[in-house]
Motif scaffolding. Structure first.
Motif, PDB file in Angstrom:
ATOM      1  N   GLN A 110      38.735  35.159  40.221  1.00  0.00           N
ATOM      2  CA  GLN A 110      38.028  36.337  40.605  1.00  0.00           C
ATOM      3  C   GLN A 110      38.678  36.617  41.893  1.00  0.00           C
ATOM      4  O   GLN A 110      38.230  37.519  42.151  1.00  0.00           O
ATOM      5  N   MET A 124      42.342  38.356  42.288  1.00  0.00           N
ATOM      6  CA  MET A 124      42.746  38.924  41.364  1.00  0.00           C
ATOM      7  C   MET A 124      42.823  40.553  42.423  1.00  0.00           C
ATOM      8  O   MET A 124      43.026  41.342  41.626  1.00  0.00           O
ATOM      9  N   SER A 125      41.590  40.328  42.822  1.00  0.00           N
ATOM     10  CA  SER A 125      41.815  41.731  43.913  1.00  0.00           C
ATOM     11  C   SER A 125      43.014  41.753  44.554  1.00  0.00           C
ATOM     12  O   SER A 125      43.455  40.680  45.280  1.00  0.00           O
ATOM     13  N   SER A 152      41.649  39.058  33.760  1.00  0.00           N
ATOM     14  CA  SER A 152      40.135  39.073  33.804  1.00  0.00           C
ATOM     15  C   SER A 152      39.797  40.075  32.712  1.00  0.00           C
ATOM     16  O   SER A 152      38.492  40.704  31.823  1.00  0.00           O
ATOM     17  N   ARG A 153      40.702  40.577  31.784  1.00  0.00           N
ATOM     18  CA  ARG A 153      41.089  41.348  30.621  1.00  0.00           C
ATOM     19  C   ARG A 153      41.573  40.690  29.036  1.00  0.00           C
ATOM     20  O   ARG A 153      41.957  41.910  28.512  1.00  0.00           O
ATOM     21  N   SER A 177      48.199  40.705  40.112  1.00  0.00           N
ATOM     22  CA  SER A 177      47.764  41.342  38.438  1.00  0.00           C
ATOM     23  C   SER A 177      47.819  40.575  37.598  1.00  0.00           C
ATOM     24  O   SER A 177      47.312  40.831  36.458  1.00  0.00           O
ATOM     25  N   ASN A 225      44.437  40.061  37.249  1.00  0.00           N
ATOM     26  CA  ASN A 225      43.211  40.795  36.750  1.00  0.00           C
ATOM     27  C   ASN A 225      43.627  40.798  35.401  1.00  0.00           C
ATOM     28  O   ASN A 225      42.498  41.302  34.683  1.00  0.00           O
TER      29      ASN A 225
END
Ligand code: HEM
Length: 326
Positions: free
Chosen positions: A285, A288-289, A262-263, A256, A259
């Motif tokens: 990238q 982040m999954s 990325s935001r 997370s 993630n």
């Protein structure tokens, strides 16, 4: 016939010698670390450390990120030699970047129990390496085998911490500091992924929220997140108030954190840079999954980081207590 028998006996003797030398070499402490170093000298070592860390974590979960950060600050200063654990005037522990480290009492507790079980055998540097792994497991991250056999250093000087990576470092400077210790850019990003747990004091990132007297903030921060951070860390508020590094998931070791980057929800400038810089964005990238290879890569990178500049063999010492040299 007698001569042939003597020759045979001599050959047998020679092969026995070779086997015994090899056997010895396999069990003798070698330069470098190896998994199971204490399997004969202190078979309960890893269990004792795990139990001490678990007890400490149950009493105060904040020791998990504290100890994980501690090994980074140990290894980046004179190598992973437990020098961070030494207390006293002007030691590494007293230096600015280390003032908020937590969990020393957990390492000391493990050491007390280890000295009772196997006196003079298990180094403080190894206790820290094992404990760091255990904190990741306790926060629901991956487990890995920790090579052991480190010995403890005898030097701990505050000024040696000057070169630790800081939250205001550019990516180039971060890369320079990691590569000087043999860690590449991908390992840097993966290791900073440790910020998936824990907190930072407002003082380490408030400059991003208020430029001068309340002017424009760092434009890479997501506007909603900026408002939230400004509430948590007002301009003239307490610099020691702590904020989660991985908003929404600060107690779980997961992807997370990437993630959030990325935001625009990275807390430290050095975190958010990993997304804004095109050199590291593709790595973020990939990581982040929730099904990415982050955990496995983190374990590998931790083994590599925990081997920086280790003392082995006849170098260093096995401290009797972790907070002081013998
Ligand atoms: C460029 C590299 C890095 C920088 C600039 C950096 C900087 C920081 C800063 C400023 C804090 C907040 C400290 C405080 O206010 O108390 C922090 C916290 C933390 N760091 Fe890093 N860090 C880096 C890499 C790492 C690495 C490689 C690890 C471990 C493998 C790590 C683990 C942690 C953890 C777990 C926390 C939370 C500590 C707590 O909650 O007590 N960091 N880091």
């Amino acid at each position: 016939m007698g001569l042939v028998r003597s020759l045979c006996l001599f050959i047998t003797f020679l092969s026995c010698l070779v086997i015994s030398v090899h056997g010895q070499a396999a069990t003798r402490p070698v330069s470098g670390t190896r998994v199971g170093f204490y399997s004969t000298t202190c078979p309960t070592a890893e269990t004792i450390v795990r139990n001490a860390v678990t007890a400490g974590f149950n009493a105060n979960p904040a020791i998990a990120p504290g100890i994980l950060r501690m090994i980074f600050h140990d290894c980046f200063v004179l190598g992973c030699d437990g020098s961070i654990l030494i207390s006293g005037a002007n030691t590494e522990r007293t230096a600015g970047p280390n003032r908020n480290l937590r969990g020393f009492e957990v390492i000391d507790n493990a050491k007390t129990q280890l000295e009772a079980a196997c006196p003079g055998v298990v180094s403080c540097a190894d206790i820290l390496a094992l404990a760091a792994r255990d904190t990741v497991v306790l926060t629901r991250g991956i487990s890995w085998q920790v090579p052991t056999g480190r010995r403890d250093g005898r030097v701990s000087v505050a000024s040696n911490t000057n070169n630790l990576p800081g939250p205001g470092d550019s990516l180039a400077l971060q890369q320079q500091k990691f590569s000087a210790l043999g860690l590449n850019t991908r390992e840097l990003v993966v290791l900073v992924g440790a910020h998936t747990i824990g907190t930072a004091g407002c003082g380490t990132f408030r400059n991003r929220l208020f430029n001068g007297t309340g002017g424009p903030a760092d434009p890479t921060i997501d506007p909603t997140f900026l408002a939230q951070l400004r509430t948590q860390c007002p301009q003239n508020g307490d610099a020691s108030v702590r904020v989660d590094l991985d908003t929404g998931s600060a107690t779980t070791f997961d992807t997370s954190y990437f993630n959030n980057l990325s935001r625009g929800r990275g807390v430290l400038q050095s975190d958010q840079i990993l997304w804004t810089d095109p050199a590291t964005r593709p790595i973020v990238q990939q990581l982040m999954s929730p099904t990415s290879t982050f955990n496995a890569e983190f374990a590998r990178a931790m083994v590599r980081m925990s081997n920086i500049g280790v003392l082995t063999g006849a170098n260093g010492e096995i401290r009797r207590v972790c907070s002081a040299v013998n």
